[in-house]
Scaffold this active site. Structure first.
Site: not given
Lengths: 608, 104
Positions: A46, A87, A265
C-alpha cells in the site's frame, strides 16, 4: 472470556458485535484456542505502514518490508498534502494491531507479524507491481492489497504482463512452494455502476477477491456484484452504520486510532487476517487450499446478494485441521474461436457455444471446475452497453460483464479475460454458452464478437470427491475437532532462496562512495608524503660526504607512527662489514639515537 | 536498484522498458542473462537497472537521467523499440507506462 484493555476494542464490532450478535467475524473463540496468526507474516502492499506506532511496532516485520517508492527497506509512510497516506497503516492495524497495550485497537490476527511494502505513494509501473508481488516472498505469507484500477465505472484494467507473471510466480514459488496468498479488495465502485469483472486483479485465478457487506449484512452503496468475487466480509456502510475501527497513523491529522475506515479496503485486510489464522492452524495449506476453504465454508448473508457470503470464522479457520491438500491444478484451454459475428441491436442476444468433451479433458484429468475464464475480443462503439453472460454446463449463469452506463469507450474489448467462480465444484464436461447482449442505444453501430477462448481451471476431483470433502467440512463445522488435539502432519516446504542477496540502497551507496573517495585521497596523500620526504632526505649532499645526520623527528610523528616511513633511505655499514638496511626493524633503526654514547663508538661509519 | 531506478537513472517517469531475454537455464544462467541484459542495454543506449524482482530473465532497461525535448524522447523511443524488436535475445519487451491505481 476475551478481554482487552485497548480503549477502542469495545467499538470493534467486526470482532465482537454486541449490538447485532452474529454480525461479526466470530473470531474470539479462535483466539481463546490460541489461534492468533502466530508464525504467519502478512504484508500490506500500500502507501506505507507506520511501523513505529504502538499497535504495530511489536508485530512489525522489517524483514518482509520494503519501500519501492523510495527504494529503501523502510516502508514508513510519507506525509502528503491530503493527509492521505494513512491507508496502509489502517489496513495493517486491522490485521495485526497488538492487544492489551492500552493504545487503540486489536487486530484479527494479533499474533501474526505485519510487514509493509510502500508502492502506492508515487508513480507506479508494471515492473514495480511485479517486484511488490514477490518481495520477500519466502518471508511474507499473505499479500494484502486494498487497491486496484479506478472503480469509476469506465476503466478496464488489471495486472499487465509482469504483474501477471509475478502473481503466477508467487503461487508457484512463494511460501516455500505452498504459494503466496494474494488477497485483493475489489468492487468499490457501486455508486458508479461499476463491476469488478472489469478489474483484472479480481479476475485473476491467483487472487482471493474480497468484497464488502455492512454491519447489517447488506450490500453497501459502494459495493459491486461480480462473478469473480470469492467472498465478502464486513466493512462500513451508509452514514448511519458503523465503519471499521482500527489503528491509524499519528502523522499530520492522525491520532493513532480511527473509527472511520471503510470501503472494500477495510474488508480485504480482515480476510487476510482470517487467512493468517488458517495458516497458523495448518501452515502447509496451498494457495488453492485457501481458496477452496473459503468457497466451501462461506455462507450466504443476504438472499438478494448472490455473492455476499462471509462465514463463521470460528469454525472456518479451524477447518484446516482436517484439510488435506487439494489435487494439482488442472486446466483446459479451448482453441481461439474466431466468430466475427455481429451482436444484434435487438433484444435478442448473440449466443455462441463450445462443447468440452471427455476426450478434451483426458489430457489434464480435469473433472470438476474451479475458476472459469473467458477471453474475448469484441469491437463496439460503446463498450459499456455490452452485457456478457456465461452459462456453465449445469446451467449456472454468471454475469461476467455487466453493462456500465459510464463506460463509453469506443474500443471494445481486446483480449480481455472475464472470470467466474460461480461454477466451482461443478462438472467440467459439457457445453458452455457465451451470451452477449447490446443493451445500448439501438441506433448505434452493432458490435462484433471477433473471437473468444474458454479456459477452465479445476482438478481431478470428481463430484463425488467434492461431496465427500463437503461432508468432512460439515462434520468439522459441527465443532467436532475443536477440543481434541487432532492435527494432520504437514509436509516440509521447498527450499527456495529468497532474492539475490542484499540490494544496496542509494544512501548506503553514496556513503560507501564517500568513504571510498576519502580512503583513496588519504592513501595518495600518504604515499606522496612518504615519497617526498624520502626523496628530500635521500638526496641531501651532507649525507654523501659525512656522517649521516638524521632529520629531527617530531614527537607528533612518533605518536602517529609515521616516523618509520620518513627515515632517510640510508645504506648503513657496520664495522664488521655487515650491511644495515631499511629492511631491518624500526628498533634497529632507532639504535643510534637510543644507544648510550659508548656503544655508539665504532658505529659512526654508517654511510648514506 | 531492481525495478525502481536509482541514482543516475530516470525514475518511473522516464523512459524504461521491461524485456524478457532468452537464455540458458540452470547453473550460471543468471550470470549469463545478466551479461546479455548488459549487452542489450549497451546496444539500446539504456542502463540495465537489474532483474525485475523474482522474474528470471526479465530485466528493466532505463533511460539515463537527463532532460530531453519531446522530439528527442520520441526518437529515443523509436530507436530503442527498433533495436529491441530485432534483437535475437529478446523474447518479449514492453515500454513501462504509468499505471493508475487507487486505494479502495
Amino acid at each position: 472470556s476475551v478481554h482487552f484493555n485497548d480503549p477502542k476494542y469495545p467499538q470493534q464490532w467486526h470482532l465482537n458485535n454486541r449490538r447485532s450478535p452474529g454480525r461479526d467475524i466470530n473470531v474470539t473463540g479462535v483466539w481463546e484456542r490460541n489461534v492468533t496468526g502466530r508464525g504467519v507474516t502478512v504484508v500490506v502492499v500500500d502507501d506505507g505502514v507506520e511501523h513505529t506506532i504502538q499497535d504495530i511496532a511489536p508485530n512489525y516485520s522489517p524483514e518482509g518490508s520494503y519501500d519501492l517508492n523510495s527504494n529503501d527497506p523502510d516502508p514508513m509512510p510519507h506525509p502528503d498534502l491530503e493527509n492521505g497516506n494513512h491507508h496502509g497503516t489502517r489496513c495493517a492495524g486491522e490485521i495485526a494491531a497488538v492487544p492489551n497495550n492500552s493504545f487503540c485497537a486489536v487486530g484479527v490476527a494479533f499474533g501474526s507479524r505485519i510487514a509493509g511494502i510502500r508502492v502506492l505513494d508515487g508513480p507506479l509501473t508494471d515492473s514495480m507491481e511485479a517486484v511488490a508481488f514477490n518481495k520477500h516472498y519466502q518471508i511474507n505469507d499473505i499479500y494484502s492489497c486494498s487497491w486496484g484500477p479506478d472503480d469509476d465505472g469506465k476503466t478496464v484494467d488489471g495486472p499487465h504482463q509482469l504483474g501477471k507473471a509475478a502473481l503466477q510466480h508467487g503461487v508457484i514459488a512463494g511460501r516455500q512452494g505452498f504459494g503466496s496468498i494474494f488477497v485483493v479488495a475489489s468492487g468499490n465502485g457501486g455508486q458508479h455502476n461499476d463491476n469488478c469483472n472489469y478489474d483484472g486483479y479480481a479476475n485473476s485465478i491467483y487472487t482471493v477477491t474480497i468484497g464488502a457487506v455492512d454491519e447489517e449484512g447488506r450490500m453497501p452503496f459502494y459495493a459491486e456484484e461480480c462473478a469473480s468475487m470469492l467472498a465478502v466480509t464486513f466493512s462500513g456502510g451508509d452514514k448511519m452504520l458503523r465503519s471499521i475501527v482500527t489503528t491509524d497513523w499519528d502523522l499530520q491529522k492522525g491520532t493513532g486510532c480511527t473509527e472511520g475506515h471503510t470501503g472494500t479496503s477495510a474488508a480485504a485486510p480482515l480476510a487476510a487476517g482470517m487467512i493468517a489464522l488458517m495458516l497458523q492452524v495448518r501452515p502447509c495449506l496451498t494457495w488453492r487450499d485457501v481458496q477452496h476453504i473459503i468457497v466451501f465454508t462461506a455462507t450466504r448473508v443476504s438472499p438478494s446478494q448472490a455473492d455476499a457470503r462471509p462465514g463463521p470464522a470460528h469454525f472456518r479457520v479451524l477447518i484446516p485441521r482436517v484439510w488435506t491438500s487439494v489435487p494439482y491444478l488442472a486446466s483446459y484451454v479451448s482453441p481461439v474461436l474466431k466468430e466475427n459475428k455481429a451482436i444484434p441491436l435487438s433484444a435478442r442476444p448473440l449466443e455462441v457455444l463450445w462443447n468440452v468433451s471427455r476426450m478434451d479433458l483426458d489430457m489434464s484429468g480435469l473433472k470438476t471446475l474451479e475458476h472459469v475464464a473467458v477471453t474475448v475480443s469484441i469491437t463496439h462503439p460503446r463498450r459499456g452497453s455490452l452485457e456478457v453472460k456465461l452459462f456453465c454446463p449445469s446451467g449456472m449463469m454468471s454475469l461476467i460483464g455487466a453493462p456500465r452506463s459510464l463506460d463509453s469507450d469506443p474500443n471494445g474489448f481486446n483480449d480481455w479475460t472475464f472470470s467466474t467462480v460461480r461454477c466451482w465444484g461443478e462438472r467440467a464436461k459439457g457445453t458452455y454458452r457465451l451470451v452477449i447482449r447490446d443493451v445500448g442505444d439501438k441506433t448505434s453501430q452493432a458490435g462484433v464478437l471477433r473471437q473468444w477462448q474458454l479456459i477452465l481451471y479445476g482438478s481431478v476431483w470428481s463430484p463425488v470427491d467434492i461431496r465427500d470433502r463437503q461432508r468432512l467440512l460439515e462434520s468439522a463445522m459441527s465443532g467436532k475437532y475443536l477440543h481434541d488435539g487432532f492435527t494432520l502432519p504437514c509436509p516440509p516446504g521447498l527450499n527456495i532462496p529468497d532474492e539475490n542477496g542484499y540490494t544496496i540502497t542509494p544512501n548506503t551507496l553514496k556513503t560507501l562512495v564517500l568513504i571510498g573517495c576519502f580512503t583513496i585521497f588519504w592513501t595518495i596523500y600518504y604515499l606522496l608524503e612518504v615519497y617526498l620526504s624520502q626523496r628530500n632526505v635521500a638526496f641531501r649532499p651532507i649525507c654523501r660526504s659525512g656522517p649521516c645526520h638524521w632529520p629531527q623527528r617530531s614527537q607528533k610523528a612518533k605518536e602517529e607512527g609515521t616516523e618509520l616511513e620518513s627515515v632517510p633511505l640510508c645504506s648503513s655499514q657496520d664495522p664488521d662489514g655487515g650491511d644495515w638496511s631499511l629492511s631491518q626493524s624500526r628498533g634497529a633503526l632507532d639504535v643510534p639515537q637510543l644507544l648510550p654514547p659508548d656503544l655508539l663508538q665504532g658505529k659512526e661509519a654508517q654511510m648514506c | 536498484l531492481v525495478g525502481a531506478g536509482g541514482p543516475g537513472v530516470q525514475g518511473p517517469r522516464g523512459l524504461s522498458w521491461a524485456v524478457r531475454l532468452d537464455g540458458p537455464e540452470g547453473k550460471g544462467a543468471e550470470e549469463s542473462l545478466e551479461r546479455r541484459a548488459d549487452a542489450l542495454a549497451q546496444a539500446t543506449g539504456l542502463m540495465n537497472a537489474g532483474r525485475i524482482g523474482e522474474l528470471q530473465g526479465h530485466y528493466l532497461l532505463v533511460q539515463p537521467a537527463g532532460h530531453r525535448q519531446a522530439r528527442q524522447v520520441e526518437a529515443v523511443r523509436q530507436q530503442v523499440e527498433a533495436v529491441l524488436a530485432r534483437h535475437e535475445a529478446v523474447r518479449w519487451h514492453s515500454e513501462q507506462r504509468l499505471l493508475k491505481r487507487t486505494k479502495r
